[in-house]
Motif scaffolding. Sequence first.
Motif, short mmCIF file in Angstrom:
data_model
loop_
_atom_site.label_atom_id
_atom_site.label_comp_id
_atom_site.label_asym_id
_atom_site.label_seq_id
_atom_site.Cartn_x
_atom_site.Cartn_y
_atom_site.Cartn_z
N PRO A 126 0.80 -1.21 0.13
CA PRO A 126 -0.13 0.12 0.16
C PRO A 126 0.86 1.25 -0.13
CG PRO A 126 0.01 -0.96 2.17
CD PRO A 126 0.83 -1.86 1.19
N LYS A 127 0.10 2.49 -0.27
CA LYS A 127 0.86 3.62 -0.44
C LYS A 127 1.38 3.99 0.97
CE LYS A 127 0.01 8.40 -2.12
NZ LYS A 127 1.17 8.32 -3.14
N ARG A 128 2.60 4.73 0.88
CA ARG A 128 3.43 5.03 2.17
C ARG A 128 4.26 3.81 2.51
NH1 ARG A 128 1.13 7.30 7.30
NH2 ARG A 128 3.22 8.46 7.31
N LEU A 129 3.97 2.68 2.60
CA LEU A 129 4.51 1.48 2.92
C LEU A 129 5.70 1.21 1.74
CD1 LEU A 129 2.09 -0.52 5.11
CD2 LEU A 129 3.91 1.22 5.82
N ASP A 130 4.96 1.44 0.56
CA ASP A 130 5.84 0.89 -0.69
C ASP A 130 7.19 1.58 -0.58
OD1 ASP A 130 4.60 3.35 -1.19
OD2 ASP A 130 3.99 2.78 -3.18
N GLY A 131 7.16 3.01 -0.66
CA GLY A 131 8.29 3.86 -0.77
C GLY A 131 9.24 3.36 0.53
#
Length: 484
Positions: free
Chosen positions: A192-197
């Motif tokens: 998910p977004k935030r965790l991917d980066g």
Amino acid sequence: MKRKLGWFGLGFAGAELAAANLPPLVCVPAAAFLALLAFWNRRRDARTPLLGALCGLAWFALFTLIFVQPCRALAGQTVTCTAVVETDAEASYSDSHLRGTLRLTEINGKPARLRVQCPSFPGESAGERFEASFALSSLPDNRYRLSRNSRGVYLQAEYLGSYRGLAASKAPRFALFRLRQRWSAVLRRWLPKRLDGMEAAMLLADKSYLEDAVQQAFRAAGVSHLLAVSGLHLALLCGLLGFGRRWRFYKPLILLRGAAALFYLLLTGAPVSVLRAGLVLAVALAGDFFLQPVDLLTSTGFAAVLMGLQNAYAPCDIGFQLSFCAVLGVQAAAALTEAERRAAAQGKSAALRLVCRLAEPVQVAALASLATLPVLVAHGMSTSLVGIVCNVLVVWMLQPALQMGILLLIFSAVPFLLPLVNLTGLALSLWLKAMLGIVERCAALPFASVYLPQRYTLFVLAVLGALALYYDTAKGCGCIRLLR
């Protein structure tokens, strides 16, 4: 002093750092003073780092004369160059333009090997080759100058035009860079977004998709080193292939670990912290292969000498400074822990041994944070008063996050393992969410991010360090003595 190479290397790197920051004329009396001090000093323990510092000053002067001055002599010229876009290129303020480092392979038709910083040039991705006109000038005298010198960049180039595209470079580093981008896209697809980066930064050193809020939370909590691939990441990943010396294929496994470390170093772009860890790991693997003991401080000093010989400005990189200071802090914590274990063994108290075991991670976090504090203050960065607590809470979570990220990449490469990809992605998402939650709560605590006055703090730390050295010398005991 048992660890002569270690202290020689630290003196070598420290002298190069001082020479890069001091005016050139100051280095001459400094070298003379070091030579006299090494000659008249009766303590053999002090002669080794003094000799290293003297050699560091001599090599810095020679490196500047042979490699740096010919590059800086090109400042003020307008030239036609063949340039290769390096992997640090990013989008510029102009459309269809990039900014970053260019490697000049030809200047006015003559072969060259020169790296320049360019604020804007036409291009789309790393590895592109083109011919164009540039105006070369000296690097601006700002806080980024020494950091760029540490990467071999001594000039700034202004793009003037006359662009002509050429065939892309086939150098292996660009193929590995594209592989890193593909793997980063895989992680972003299943997380998910935030965790991917966050996972891409920790595993692949790709911070392109790391949100500023996440980065600020890690910085305020004092665990920003988890987002920058370093020796900790390399040690955790290569530790997956360690099964002990009694295993049947132990020596072939050492070669496999060395190959895996080299691949990971090149995949991440060989940042200074990973390069230092790679050299230390190479020495450790060589010792294991020949069944010889390996000392961390000696290996670190050896790495400092090699990196300083390759580029005399290498110690100016903040990653270099933080990495080596953290190693000193960890080594001091290991020496302190060993002394505590001996005392507990003599007392034969189970409670005391348990307290020593529980205090070990706290001591490592505290001494590593204290060792890196002067570097943070010197560079005008904030420090965290909750860093010790947060390090104890989340550092152990890094290895499972890296392991699940590797499994996610492996499973995604096999089409019929799609259910395992979903399961691994879910488990990794929950793990990263818990890790980020702890970091954000620590960052929200009072005095999480504190800016200390630069000159006053450095003066106080220098006085405390001098007093600790005097006390250790007078009493003949303590961590500094154990480090020797």
